[in-house]
Every structure is written in structure tokens, then in C-alpha cells.
Design a protein around this motif. Structure first.
Motif, mmCIF file in Angstrom:
data_model
loop_
_atom_site.group_PDB
_atom_site.id
_atom_site.type_symbol
_atom_site.label_atom_id
_atom_site.label_comp_id
_atom_site.label_asym_id
_atom_site.label_seq_id
_atom_site.Cartn_x
_atom_site.Cartn_y
_atom_site.Cartn_z
ATOM 1 N N VAL A 90 13.116 10.137 -5.612
ATOM 2 C CA VAL A 90 12.542 8.810 -5.418
ATOM 3 C C VAL A 90 13.544 7.786 -5.955
ATOM 4 N N LYS A 92 -0.454 17.505 3.755
ATOM 5 C CA LYS A 92 0.211 17.843 2.494
ATOM 6 C C LYS A 92 1.402 18.783 2.695
ATOM 7 N N SER A 122 7.070 16.745 4.125
ATOM 8 C CA SER A 122 7.954 16.060 3.175
ATOM 9 C C SER A 122 9.228 15.637 3.894
ATOM 10 N N VAL A 158 2.563 12.522 0.817
ATOM 11 C CA VAL A 158 2.296 11.224 0.204
ATOM 12 C C VAL A 158 3.580 10.405 0.121
ATOM 13 N N PRO A 170 3.320 2.814 -0.773
ATOM 14 C CA PRO A 170 3.434 3.901 -1.757
ATOM 15 C C PRO A 170 2.062 4.404 -2.212
ATOM 16 N N GLY A 171 1.925 5.714 -2.258
ATOM 17 C CA GLY A 171 0.673 6.319 -2.684
ATOM 18 C C GLY A 171 -0.234 6.716 -1.546
ATOM 19 N N GLN A 220 6.130 8.293 -1.461
ATOM 20 C CA GLN A 220 6.524 8.020 -2.839
ATOM 21 C C GLN A 220 7.378 6.757 -2.954
ATOM 22 N N GLU A 221 8.063 6.428 -1.869
ATOM 23 C CA GLU A 221 9.023 5.312 -1.898
ATOM 24 C C GLU A 221 9.082 4.670 -0.520
ATOM 25 N N THR A 273 -1.048 8.653 2.092
ATOM 26 C CA THR A 273 -0.535 9.738 2.919
ATOM 27 C C THR A 273 0.061 9.100 4.168
ATOM 28 N N ASN A 326 10.208 7.790 1.754
ATOM 29 C CA ASN A 326 10.479 9.056 1.069
ATOM 30 C C ASN A 326 9.120 9.714 0.815
ATOM 31 N N VAL A 327 8.853 10.786 1.557
ATOM 32 C CA VAL A 327 7.541 11.438 1.521
ATOM 33 C C VAL A 327 7.638 12.776 0.807
ATOM 34 N N LYS A 328 6.726 13.031 -0.122
ATOM 35 C CA LYS A 328 6.647 14.309 -0.822
ATOM 36 C C LYS A 328 5.208 14.823 -0.718
#
Length: 233
Positions: A139, A40, A43, A69, A95-96, A71-72, A98, A64-66
Motif C-alpha cells: 500500500v 475476497k 487482489s 478490498v 478505500p475500504g 486498500q489504496e 470491496t 491497490n486491492v487486497k
């Protein structure tokens, strides 16, 4: 695990107090220096490429990780017909998840799996494109790589020693004609932008008119003394 097994030799050892405790080196992430200890903490947006085992095809993957996780995801493949279907499945899978889950998930195509591995290494080591961009990128930023036509930037060239090069497709679009000078050297080409052509047709434009309006030239095509169809001549 409820308990950790220890060998008899280790059990019999006397305990020695731990001295220096190394901390994670800070890595650059979205304009900050982060000591990443858990997924976690990760990013970033970045790209990576991977090939399948027979080197028949390749995948360019953008994530694209935030906060660990995905995201894109932008999945671009070239090489074989099966890869495109694999890309469709990977686009639904990623997507979604980790980045650790994604690393250990079958993304259908070997080239996509290898690209995921390469991205994982870049991201967890702080080598993303947004390492020094405050707040990272929103995103949807991955689509910017595709341009206004939302098509992958693909170049397809076939050439032989006997007959020379044939440009089949380039960033501008599908190549219609090559322009040659008096020495039979390529000095430009005529193309059609398929993305813009299809957009016009979808909006109700006459296909012939849409075709003609989305033709363009590059280089010194207008100075050519001869033109050839790269697929037939």
C-alpha cells in the motif's frame, strides 16, 4: 431471498442429473494462479481510464486491492473544474470498499465511474500490473506514479494551424519559454518545477530565490535564436 420462484413448466419437468461441472479458469494474481469464486479471492494493483458522457474530461484511476478490498486509490482527473472536487470525494469513498461495492457506488463524476468499471474488468479477469509479481505491491505504491514531486504527470499543449504549437505544461513542469531555431521550429523549452518550488517556499525559502533555483531547460534551448512566452506570444 427465502425462496426462488420457478415457473409451472419447469416444475413439471423431470430432473436430470448434472454432469460436467465447470470450474473457474485460474487467473494470475500477485504471483499465484487463483480460481476466483468470491470477491475476497481478488487482489492486484492496476490502472484504468474513463471519460464522461460528453467526453469533456477523463480520469486515470489506480487501485491497490487486497483480498477483494480496496486498500489504496489514486484519482487523477483532467478536463473540468468539477472533476477535481469529484476526485476528492471519490478518494474518500473508495478505500475500504470491496471492488463490487465500489463498482456500484456513485463516485460523483461519470469519468471516475467509468474508470472504476474498466478497472473492475481488468482486476477480476487477472489483467493487473501485479499479475505476476509475487506478493503484489505494498500500500502506497500508487504514489510512485507521481514521482518525487507528488504531482500528476500532465501535458498541456495548444496548437493552431495559423500559429503552431504552444507547450503550456509538461512532465518537467510549467513552461515559461519556448526556444525556437532560425526556422521558428521548437528546439527546447524553459520550465519551472512547481512541486519543488512550492516545497522550497513551504520550508521558508525566499520565493524569488526558490523560483530561480527550480528553473530548468530541456532540449537545445540554449541554442535557440529566439524565445517566446507560450501564453502571450
Amino acid at each position: 431471498m427465502d425462496s426462488i420462484q420457478v415457473s409451472k413448466e419447469v416444475e413439471q419437468m423431470c430432473p436430470i442429473k448434472r454432469g460436467v461441472k465447470g470450474e473457474p479458469a485460474p487467473i494470475p494474481q500477485e504471483g499465484m494462479w487463483t480460481k476466483a469464486k468470491e470477491i475476497k479471492d481478488i487482489s492486484g494493483l492496476t490502472h484504468g481510464c474513463g471519460c464522461c458522457a460528453p467526453q469533456q474530461g477523463t480520469c486515470k484511476l489506480t487501485l491497490n486491492v487486497k483480498n477483494g478490498v480496496i486498500q489504496e486509490a489514486l484519482v487523477e482527473t483532467i478536463g473540468c473544474s468539477g472533476m477535481t472536487h469529484s476526485a476528492a470525494m471519490a478518494g474518500e469513498i473508495l478505500p475500504g470498499k470491496t471492488i463490487l461495492e465500489a463498482l456500484n457506488t456513485d463516485l460523483v463524476c461519470d469519468a471516475i465511474n467509468v474508470a472504476m468499471r474498466e478497472l473492475f474488468l481488468q482486476i477480476v479477469y487477472g489483467r493487473t500490473q501485479t499479475a505476476f509479481s509475487e506478493g503484489g505491491l505494498p500500500v502506497g505504491a500508487g504514489l510512485e506514479d507521481l514521482g518525487k514531486g507528488l504531482c500528476s504527470m500532465v501535458g498541456t499543449i495548444h496548437s493552431t494551424k495559423q500559429k503552431g504549437a504552444r507547450y503550456l505544461s509538461l512532465t518537467e513542469g510549467y513552461i515559461l519559454e519556448l526556444g525556437l531555431d532560425k526556422n521558428n521550429e521548437v528546439i527546447g523549452y524553459k520550465f519551472i518545477n512547481l512541486g519543488k518550488f512550492m516545497d522550497a517556499v513551504k520550508k521558508g525559502a525566499d520565493p524569488k530565490e526558490a523560483y530561480e533555483k527550480n528553473i530548468g531547460t530541456y532540449g537545445r534551448f540554449n541554442e535557440a535564436v529566439k524565445t517566446v512566452d507560450p501564453r502571450r506570444e
